[in-house]
Write an enzyme that holds these catalytic residues in place. Structure first.
Site, PDB file in Angstrom:
ATOM      1  N   ASP A   1       1.257  -1.300   0.355  1.00 53.02           N
ATOM      2  CA  ASP A   1       0.131   0.125   0.203  1.00 53.02           C
ATOM      3  C   ASP A   1       0.594   1.304   0.195  1.00 53.02           C
ATOM      4  O   ASP A   1       2.321   1.141   0.474  1.00 53.02           O
ATOM      5  CB  ASP A   1      -0.782   0.043   1.060  1.00 53.02           C
ATOM      6  CG  ASP A   1      -2.549   0.736   1.128  1.00 53.02           C
ATOM      7  OD1 ASP A   1      -2.227   1.245   0.012  1.00 53.02           O
ATOM      8  OD2 ASP A   1      -2.714   1.883   2.071  1.00 53.02           O
ATOM      9  N   SER A   2       0.420   2.125  -0.627  1.00 52.66           N
ATOM     10  CA  SER A   2       1.852   4.018  -0.587  1.00 52.66           C
ATOM     11  C   SER A   2       0.804   4.770  -1.054  1.00 52.66           C
ATOM     12  O   SER A   2      -0.616   5.027  -1.297  1.00 52.66           O
ATOM     13  CB  SER A   2       2.521   2.854  -2.560  1.00 52.66           C
ATOM     14  OG  SER A   2       1.413   3.399  -3.378  1.00 52.66           O
TER      15      SER A   2
HETATM   16  P1  IMP Z   1      -1.433   1.923  -4.539  1.00 48.86           P
HETATM   17  O1  IMP Z   1      -1.445   1.845  -3.026  1.00 48.86           O
HETATM   18  O2  IMP Z   1       0.414   1.803  -5.133  1.00 48.86           O
HETATM   19  O3  IMP Z   1      -2.358   1.565  -5.478  1.00 48.86           O
HETATM   20  O4  IMP Z   1      -1.095   4.041  -4.693  1.00 48.86           O
HETATM   21  C1  IMP Z   1      -2.043   4.449  -3.512  1.00 48.86           C
HETATM   22  C2  IMP Z   1      -2.101   5.986  -4.581  1.00 48.86           C
HETATM   23  O5  IMP Z   1      -1.011   6.856  -4.287  1.00 48.86           O
HETATM   24  C3  IMP Z   1      -2.338   6.528  -5.893  1.00 48.86           C
HETATM   25  O6  IMP Z   1      -3.448   6.159  -7.159  1.00 48.86           O
HETATM   26  C4  IMP Z   1      -1.232   7.495  -6.111  1.00 48.86           C
HETATM   27  O7  IMP Z   1      -2.586   8.319  -5.915  1.00 48.86           O
HETATM   28  C5  IMP Z   1      -0.491   7.467  -5.027  1.00 48.86           C
HETATM   29  N1  IMP Z   1       1.186   7.359  -5.695  1.00 48.86           N
HETATM   30  C6  IMP Z   1       1.141   5.784  -4.923  1.00 48.86           C
HETATM   31  N2  IMP Z   1       2.953   6.561  -5.677  1.00 48.86           N
HETATM   32  C7  IMP Z   1       3.332   6.649  -6.404  1.00 48.86           C
HETATM   33  C8  IMP Z   1       4.140   7.077  -7.395  1.00 48.86           C
HETATM   34  O8  IMP Z   1       4.803   6.202  -7.114  1.00 48.86           O
HETATM   35  N3  IMP Z   1       3.412   8.075  -7.824  1.00 48.86           N
HETATM   36  C9  IMP Z   1       2.472   8.883  -7.906  1.00 48.86           C
HETATM   37  N4  IMP Z   1       1.686   8.778  -6.922  1.00 48.86           N
HETATM   38  C10 IMP Z   1       2.057   7.795  -5.910  1.00 48.86           C
END
Ligand code: IMP
Length: 195
Positions: free
Chosen positions: A69-70
């Site tokens: 998760d990010s």
């Molecule tokens: P996920 O957990 O990888 O789905 O990321 C959740 C949200 O964090 C994404 O929809 C982006 O809005 C933001 N995000 C995470 N990593 C990145 C990145 O490397 N670049 C830009 N936005 C990011």
């Protein structure tokens, strides 16, 4: 050993395969399975979200599972949008809507006070409960207008002072050398080597 990455995103899978690249580990994604249980990110922390995905998929597959998760944390606004980054401007918000909302929130804050961090939390878990956690962070500044064509999410606003460009002006290879995901994956690689 087989490692299931709890993602449908083939771009993410390729990147993870490239970075982990360990002999004896076959990396597959959810695309290799059918009748999958539903995955959500309902919690207030990255680690709880990643853990829940890793738990559900490891129980389903009976294999070691890696989930992530990010999000983006902007220091001047109490680390928002954080765990809610994907839906900052509302449920199903587009990247553009999220970026515009962030620009609006930061409009009175000068550039030197617009420090931010991308965060990636990884959870590696087996169905019987063994678990490893790794976190990666990438520091930058949030610009006052969008730039560049590459990447996704908040990449057009995220400026890396050392490289003098935003992430959206980097090739995927350049971004992947420095990204929060890269840092977290390198840490997790050390754990995987010991399994
Ligand atoms: P996920 O957990 O990888 O789905 O990321 C959740 C949200 O964090 C994404 O929809 C982006 O809005 C933001 N995000 C995470 N990593 C990145 C990145 O490397 N670049 C830009 N936005 C990011």
């Amino acid at each position: 050993m087989k490692l299931v990455v709890a993602t449908q995103n083939q771009g993410k899978l390729k990147e993870i395969q490239k970075i982990l690249n360990l002999p004896n580990i076959q990396i597959v994604s959810l695309a290799d399975y059918s009748d999958l249980p539903q995955l959500q990110e309902p919690h207030q922390t990255y680690v709880e979200n990643a853990r829940e995905k890793a738990k559900i998929i490891s129980q389903f597959s009976q294999e070691w599972t890696l989930a992530d998760d990010s999000g983006l944390e902007v220091l001047a606004i109490d680390r928002r949008p954080g765990v809610f980054s994907a839906r900052y401007a509302g449920k199903n918000a587009s990247d553009l809507e999220n970026n515009l909302k962030l620009l609006e929130e930061l409009k009175n804050i000068p550039l030197e006070k617009r420090q931010a961090e991308f965060v990636c939390c990884l959870v590696l878990r087996h169905s019987e409960g063994r678990e490893f956690i790794a976190e990666g962070r990438l520091s930058g500044l949030i610009l006052d207008k969008m730039q560049g064509e590459q990447g996704f999410g908040y990449d057009p606003l995220f400026y890396i002072p050392d490289r003098k460009k935003v992430l959206a002006d980097m090739t995927p290879e350049e971004k992947n050398q420095i990204s929060h995901r890269r840092i977290a994956l390198e840490k997790m690689k050390r754990q995987l080597r010991q399994l």
